[in-house]
Design a protein around this motif. Sequence first.
Motif, PDB file in Angstrom:
ATOM      1  N   VAL A  99       0.552  -1.254  -0.173  1.00  0.00           N
ATOM      2  CA  VAL A  99      -0.364  -0.211   0.094  1.00  0.00           C
ATOM      3  C   VAL A  99       1.105   1.710   0.096  1.00  0.00           C
ATOM      4  O   VAL A  99       0.647   1.911  -0.572  1.00  0.00           O
ATOM      5  N   ALA A 100       1.963   1.604   0.619  1.00  0.00           N
ATOM      6  CA  ALA A 100       2.839   2.850   0.899  1.00  0.00           C
ATOM      7  C   ALA A 100       3.071   2.530  -0.784  1.00  0.00           C
ATOM      8  O   ALA A 100       3.985   3.634  -1.152  1.00  0.00           O
ATOM      9  N   ALA A 101       3.241   1.283  -1.220  1.00  0.00           N
ATOM     10  CA  ALA A 101       4.562   2.007  -2.533  1.00  0.00           C
ATOM     11  C   ALA A 101       3.495   1.945  -3.861  1.00  0.00           C
ATOM     12  O   ALA A 101       3.923   3.046  -4.579  1.00  0.00           O
ATOM     13  N   THR A 102       2.622   1.671  -4.170  1.00  0.00           N
ATOM     14  CA  THR A 102       0.630   1.259  -5.078  1.00  0.00           C
ATOM     15  C   THR A 102      -0.029   1.748  -4.506  1.00  0.00           C
ATOM     16  O   THR A 102      -1.081   1.936  -5.573  1.00  0.00           O
ATOM     17  N   GLY A 103      -1.014   1.928  -3.432  1.00  0.00           N
ATOM     18  CA  GLY A 103      -1.753   2.285  -3.460  1.00  0.00           C
ATOM     19  C   GLY A 103      -2.348   3.911  -2.696  1.00  0.00           C
ATOM     20  O   GLY A 103      -0.472   4.783  -2.792  1.00  0.00           O
ATOM     21  N   ALA A 104      -3.675   3.845  -2.721  1.00  0.00           N
ATOM     22  CA  ALA A 104      -3.683   5.164  -2.036  1.00  0.00           C
ATOM     23  C   ALA A 104      -3.020   6.398  -1.378  1.00  0.00           C
ATOM     24  O   ALA A 104      -2.530   5.843  -0.593  1.00  0.00           O
ATOM     25  N   ARG A 105      -2.879   7.618  -1.577  1.00  0.00           N
ATOM     26  CA  ARG A 105      -2.477   7.869  -0.220  1.00  0.00           C
ATOM     27  C   ARG A 105      -3.214   7.899   1.461  1.00  0.00           C
ATOM     28  O   ARG A 105      -2.203   7.394   1.977  1.00  0.00           O
ATOM     29  N   TRP A 106      -4.768   7.439   1.704  1.00  0.00           N
ATOM     30  CA  TRP A 106      -5.185   7.499   2.675  1.00  0.00           C
ATOM     31  C   TRP A 106      -5.047   5.749   3.424  1.00  0.00           C
ATOM     32  O   TRP A 106      -4.981   6.157   4.121  1.00  0.00           O
ATOM     33  N   ALA A 107      -4.951   5.314   2.060  1.00  0.00           N
ATOM     34  CA  ALA A 107      -4.560   3.610   2.153  1.00  0.00           C
ATOM     35  C   ALA A 107      -3.250   3.155   2.795  1.00  0.00           C
ATOM     36  O   ALA A 107      -2.184   2.670   3.486  1.00  0.00           O
ATOM     37  N   SER A 108      -2.199   4.789   2.733  1.00  0.00           N
ATOM     38  CA  SER A 108      -0.998   4.358   2.739  1.00  0.00           C
ATOM     39  C   SER A 108      -0.572   4.535   4.254  1.00  0.00           C
ATOM     40  O   SER A 108       0.210   4.071   5.722  1.00  0.00           O
ATOM     41  N   ARG A 109      -1.933   6.167   4.812  1.00  0.00           N
ATOM     42  CA  ARG A 109      -1.142   6.927   5.939  1.00  0.00           C
ATOM     43  C   ARG A 109      -1.798   5.991   6.707  1.00  0.00           C
ATOM     44  O   ARG A 109      -1.337   5.711   7.945  1.00  0.00           O
ATOM     45  N   ALA A 110      -2.887   4.660   6.505  1.00  0.00           N
ATOM     46  CA  ALA A 110      -4.070   4.081   7.269  1.00  0.00           C
ATOM     47  C   ALA A 110      -2.575   2.991   7.367  1.00  0.00           C
ATOM     48  O   ALA A 110      -2.742   1.892   8.952  1.00  0.00           O
TER      49      ALA A 110
END
Length: 400
Positions: A99-110
Motif C-alpha cells: 500500500v505504501a508503494a502503490t496504494g492511495a495516499r489515505w491507504a498508505s497513511r492508514a
Amino acid sequence: MQRLYDFLRRHPTGVDSFWAVFLFGISVVGAAAHRESRGTESLALIIPIAFLLCLVIALRRRMPEKMLLLTIGLGVAQVALDVETTVADFAMLVIVYTVAATGARWASRAALGTGLCAALVAQLRWPNQHSSALGNLAIVVLQTVPFALAWVLGDSIRTRRAYFAQLEERAARLEKEREAQAKVAVAAERARIARELHDVVAHNVSVMVVQADGAAYVLDAAPDQAKKALETISSTGRQALAEMRRLLGVLRTGEHKEAGEYVPQPDVEQIDELIEQCRTSGLPVDFKVEGTPRPLPSGVELTAYRIVQEALTNTRKHGGPNAGASVRLVYFDDGLGLLVEDDGKGAPHELYEEGGFDGQGHGLIGMRERVGMVGGTLDAGPRPGGGFRISALLPLKPAH
C-alpha cells in the motif's frame, strides 16, 4: 535466467499466488503441530483467518486498498476472538509495504498507523508472562520496527517511481517540442529557399527578355549576334525551367515581393568574396578549387554558396578563438563536391542542428533541405581529431 525473470515480471499475480499458497501451507502445518496446546476450536478459527491473510498476499497488487481493509478486519477479529498470531500474519507486513508503494495516499497513511499499532495491541492482548514490563516494551519496539521499515521502503519506491515517471514525461515532452521546432525550422527554411529560387527564376526570365529584345533589334543588321542571343535565351530558358521545377516542390509562405525587388542570388564565384570576409574577420580559411570550373545551374550554385556560408559561420560561432577552416570545391564530371572542415573545439551536434548563419537559418536542417532540393547528399559530423566536417555532393543534372 533472463527468460525466467521476464516471465515472473509478466505474471506478478501468479508469483504472489505461489507465495500465498506456500505461506498457507506453512501456517496449516504450524497450526497442526500446536493443535494440542491450542485446542480444536482455536484451530478451526486459525485456518480460515490464515487462508484470508494468504489471500491478501495473492491479491495485493490488484486491489491493495481493499486488501488492507481486509487485513485490518482480520487483525481485529484475531484480537476479539483470541486467535494468537501465526506465520500467516506476515501478510500484514507485506500489505503495509504494498500500500505504501502503490496504494492511495489515505491507504498508505492508514497502513502506517495500523503497522505502528499492531505490535503494541498484540503485546497487550497476549503479553509474555515470562518477561518484565521493560522486556515487553522491548518486544513491542522490535516488532514495530519491521512495519516502519516496510512502510518507508514502500514509500521510497513510490517516490522513485514518480520521479522516473516525471523524467520520462519530461523527456517525451522535450522530444515532441524538438520535433515541432525541427518541423518549423524545415518549413521556414523551405520558404526561404523558395524565395531565393523565385529570385533566380525571375532573374533568368529578365535575362531572356533583354536578350530577346536585343536579338530582335539586330536580327537584320547582325545575324550572328542575334543567333548568339537566341542561344543564350535557349540555355537560360532551360535553366529557368529546371529551377521552376524545384520551386514548385518547395512550400512557400504568403509573402510576395514587390516589382523590382528580384535580384540575382549568390553563386559559386562569390565564394571567394565570402572567404575574404571571413579572413578579414579573423578566421583563417584555406580555399582550393579542384577540377575545371564551368557554368552550373543557378540552384546548385546558390546551394553551394549557402553551405559554405553556414559552415564558416558555425566555425566562427563554435570553433573557438584559434580555429581555422578549409574549403574544397571539386568539379566532377557529374557533380560538384564541397568539403568544409575546421580544427576548432567544436560544439555539440545539436547546436549545429539549431544554429544558422546570421541567426536566420537552422544549421544542418537548412543545409539538408537545400541539398535535398537539388537531389544531392550531405554528410556532417565531428572530426576524429577535433573540429567539424561538412561534406556535400551536388549533382549536375542536364537541363531538359
